[in-house]
Design an enzyme around this catalytic site. Structure first.
Site, PDB file in Angstrom:
ATOM      1  N   ARG A   1      -1.168   4.506  -9.410  1.00 33.89           N
ATOM      2  CA  ARG A   1      -0.023   5.407  -9.448  1.00 33.89           C
ATOM      3  C   ARG A   1       1.327   4.696  -9.880  1.00 33.89           C
ATOM      4  O   ARG A   1       1.899   5.306 -10.456  1.00 33.89           O
ATOM      5  CB  ARG A   1       0.074   6.485  -8.367  1.00 33.89           C
ATOM      6  CG  ARG A   1       0.978   7.353  -8.227  1.00 33.89           C
ATOM      7  CD  ARG A   1       0.893   8.211  -7.004  1.00 33.89           C
ATOM      8  NE  ARG A   1       1.100   7.710  -5.803  1.00 33.89           N
ATOM      9  CZ  ARG A   1       1.010   8.173  -4.614  1.00 33.89           C
ATOM     10  NH1 ARG A   1       0.515   9.512  -4.454  1.00 33.89           N
ATOM     11  NH2 ARG A   1       1.540   7.511  -3.402  1.00 33.89           N
TER      12      ARG A   1
ATOM     13  N   LYS B   1       6.362   8.673  -8.871  1.00 28.61           N
ATOM     14  CA  LYS B   1       6.902   8.392  -7.508  1.00 28.61           C
ATOM     15  C   LYS B   1       8.155   7.574  -7.558  1.00 28.61           C
ATOM     16  O   LYS B   1       8.156   6.351  -7.458  1.00 28.61           O
ATOM     17  CB  LYS B   1       5.836   7.975  -6.663  1.00 28.61           C
ATOM     18  CG  LYS B   1       6.217   8.172  -5.127  1.00 28.61           C
ATOM     19  CD  LYS B   1       4.876   7.591  -4.535  1.00 28.61           C
ATOM     20  CE  LYS B   1       5.407   7.748  -2.911  1.00 28.61           C
ATOM     21  NZ  LYS B   1       5.754   8.787  -2.203  1.00 28.61           N
TER      22      LYS B   1
ATOM     23  N   GLU C   1       4.714  21.827  -2.596  1.00 33.11           N
ATOM     24  CA  GLU C   1       4.350  20.786  -1.601  1.00 33.11           C
ATOM     25  C   GLU C   1       5.332  20.853  -0.568  1.00 33.11           C
ATOM     26  O   GLU C   1       6.315  21.658  -0.769  1.00 33.11           O
ATOM     27  CB  GLU C   1       4.241  19.379  -2.203  1.00 33.11           C
ATOM     28  CG  GLU C   1       5.533  18.642  -2.986  1.00 33.11           C
ATOM     29  CD  GLU C   1       5.238  17.326  -3.660  1.00 33.11           C
ATOM     30  OE1 GLU C   1       4.210  16.695  -3.174  1.00 33.11           O
ATOM     31  OE2 GLU C   1       6.137  17.123  -4.178  1.00 33.11           O
TER      32      GLU C   1
HETATM   33  N1  PXG Z   1       4.483  14.615  -2.011  1.00 32.95           N
HETATM   34  C1  PXG Z   1       5.369  13.824  -1.834  1.00 32.95           C
HETATM   35  C2  PXG Z   1       6.668  14.203  -2.213  1.00 32.95           C
HETATM   36  C3  PXG Z   1       5.499  12.583  -1.172  1.00 32.95           C
HETATM   37  O1  PXG Z   1       6.450  11.732  -0.972  1.00 32.95           O
HETATM   38  C4  PXG Z   1       3.161  12.890  -0.603  1.00 32.95           C
HETATM   39  C5  PXG Z   1       3.207  14.217  -1.415  1.00 32.95           C
HETATM   40  C6  PXG Z   1       1.694  12.433  -0.203  1.00 32.95           C
HETATM   41  O2  PXG Z   1       1.145  11.583  -1.054  1.00 32.95           O
HETATM   42  P1  PXG Z   1       0.201  10.325  -0.562  1.00 32.95           P
HETATM   43  O3  PXG Z   1      -0.003   9.586  -1.754  1.00 32.95           O
HETATM   44  O4  PXG Z   1       0.806   9.450   0.547  1.00 32.95           O
HETATM   45  O5  PXG Z   1      -1.012  11.031   0.238  1.00 32.95           O
HETATM   46  C7  PXG Z   1       4.166  12.125  -0.713  1.00 32.95           C
HETATM   47  C8  PXG Z   1       4.153  10.683  -0.073  1.00 32.95           C
HETATM   48  C9  PXG Z   1       7.970   8.016   3.874  1.00 32.95           C
HETATM   49  C10 PXG Z   1       6.713   8.075   3.412  1.00 32.95           C
HETATM   50  O6  PXG Z   1       8.124   6.779   4.479  1.00 32.95           O
HETATM   51  C11 PXG Z   1       6.556   9.003   2.159  1.00 32.95           C
HETATM   52  C12 PXG Z   1       5.267   9.424   1.775  1.00 32.95           C
HETATM   53  C13 PXG Z   1       4.229   8.663   2.038  1.00 32.95           C
HETATM   54  C14 PXG Z   1       4.272   7.679   3.018  1.00 32.95           C
HETATM   55  C15 PXG Z   1       5.606   7.304   3.554  1.00 32.95           C
HETATM   56  O7  PXG Z   1       8.782   8.751   4.138  1.00 32.95           O
HETATM   57  N2  PXG Z   1       5.168  10.475   0.694  1.00 32.95           N
END
Ligand code: PXG
Length: 292
Positions: free
Chosen positions: A53, A152, A185
């Site tokens: 990713r 991301k 989401e």
């Molecule tokens: N949507 C968004 C907008 C995110 O930022 C997810 C879905 C879930 O993705 P993953 O790959 O983690 O299953 C995210 C992930 C933080 C933090 O420190 C944010 C995320 C993940 C870990 C920590 O705010 N966002």
């Protein structure tokens, strides 16, 4: 708290030493990409997926990562190793690097890599037992043809504005719709509904980041013959569901018991969620890259 940082070429272990230039375009313009990764039991959970990713996000914004995937993997493993922790959290950033004032990325000679590995503050266990109360926020998720949420990027203001709305309403999280009014989401998590023992989640290009945790849940569902549908969903689909839960590297799997003041299902955390969470937790014990 144990802390290890890779600061674009050198390892440091003190917060005070981990400083970046004011001309860093990641800071000036949010020009960069990142990953949030979990480490469980001495294994970096689904590191290949995060690498995939990251490199895809970078390609999407025309950012050349100055190392190979293999070298980046080794940098992540070494940063993690240096914490001495078996369970931790990794934040990996690649930015456009140091440039000049003015957005033109041609002023930035080389992309910069920053990796932070540190202990994590887990959500308290009662959140998983009692469930979250969430609200719908008015901030819409960025349209894919503007800045595709599947990349991301460091540009998280859209999500932050959504989160602030949820905070103001005293809710745990905010559900964000896409520009067309379909559910996308939450501000940092993907969202799932369960109905009649089938799972549903919004599809790519509906304003979602394709979460790694989401991907793992889809895999677990398939392995356990639970029908899983990625399809357009509206708010009422979630209100009328038996169960709703969120997924993300930070939150893992977390149940939702109330949306906009209305109970989801019977308003209690469901058995389907508990089963899935158990399967997910089992998976974290072996599904990763060892760093020792
Ligand atoms: N949507 C968004 C907008 C995110 O930022 C997810 C879905 C879930 O993705 P993953 O790959 O983690 O299953 C995210 C992930 C933080 C933090 O420190 C944010 C995320 C993940 C870990 C920590 O705010 N966002």
């Amino acid at each position: 708290m144990a802390l290890s940082i890779y600061l674009d070429g050198k390892f440091v272990d003190k917060k005070e030493d981990a400083t970046v230039s004011i001309f860093e375009h990641g800071l000036l313009y949010g020009d960069g990409v990142f990953e949030g990764i979990r480490v469980y039991n001495g294994l970096v959970f689904r590191l290949e997926d995060h690498m995939g990713r990251l490199f895809n996000s970078a390609k999407g914004i025309d950012l050349k990562i100055p190392v190979s995937k293999e070298e980046m993997t080794e940098l992540v493993l070494e940063t993690t190793r240096r914490t001495g922790l078996d369970d931790c959290y990794i934040r990996l950033l690649v930015t456009r690097g140091i440039g000049d004032l003015g957005i033109d990325p041609r002023k930035c000679e080389k992309a910069a890599i920053y990796i932070i590995a540190t202990g994590i503050a887990l959500y308290p266990e009662d959140r998983y037992e009692q469930g979250l109360k969430v609200v719908t926020v008015s901030t819409r998720r960025t349209r894919p043809d503007m800045l595709n949420p599947q990349f991301k990027s460091l540009n998280y203001l859209n999500n932050i504005l959504g989160k602030m709305e949820a905070n103001r309403m005293g809710a745990d999280e905010g559900i964000m719709l896409n520009a067309e009014g379909y559910v996308a989401e939450c501000t940092a998590d993907n969202i799932f509904a369960a109905k009649n023992r089938e799972l549903f989640t919004p599809p790519p290009y509906h304003g979602i980041l394709e979460g790694i945790t989401r991907k793992v849940i889809i895999e677990i569902a398939k392995e356990n013959n639970v029908p899983i549908h990625e399809r357009g969903m509206v708010l009422q689909d979630f209100i009328a569901a038996d169960e709703v839960f969120l997924t993300g590297s930070g939150a893992e799997l977390i149940p939702v018991v109330e949306i906009d003041g209305r109970p989801v299902g019977d308003g209690k955390v469901g058995d389907g969620f508990r089963e899935l969470r158990k399967l997910f937790q089992e998976r974290t014990k072996y599904d990763g890259i060892p760093f020792k």
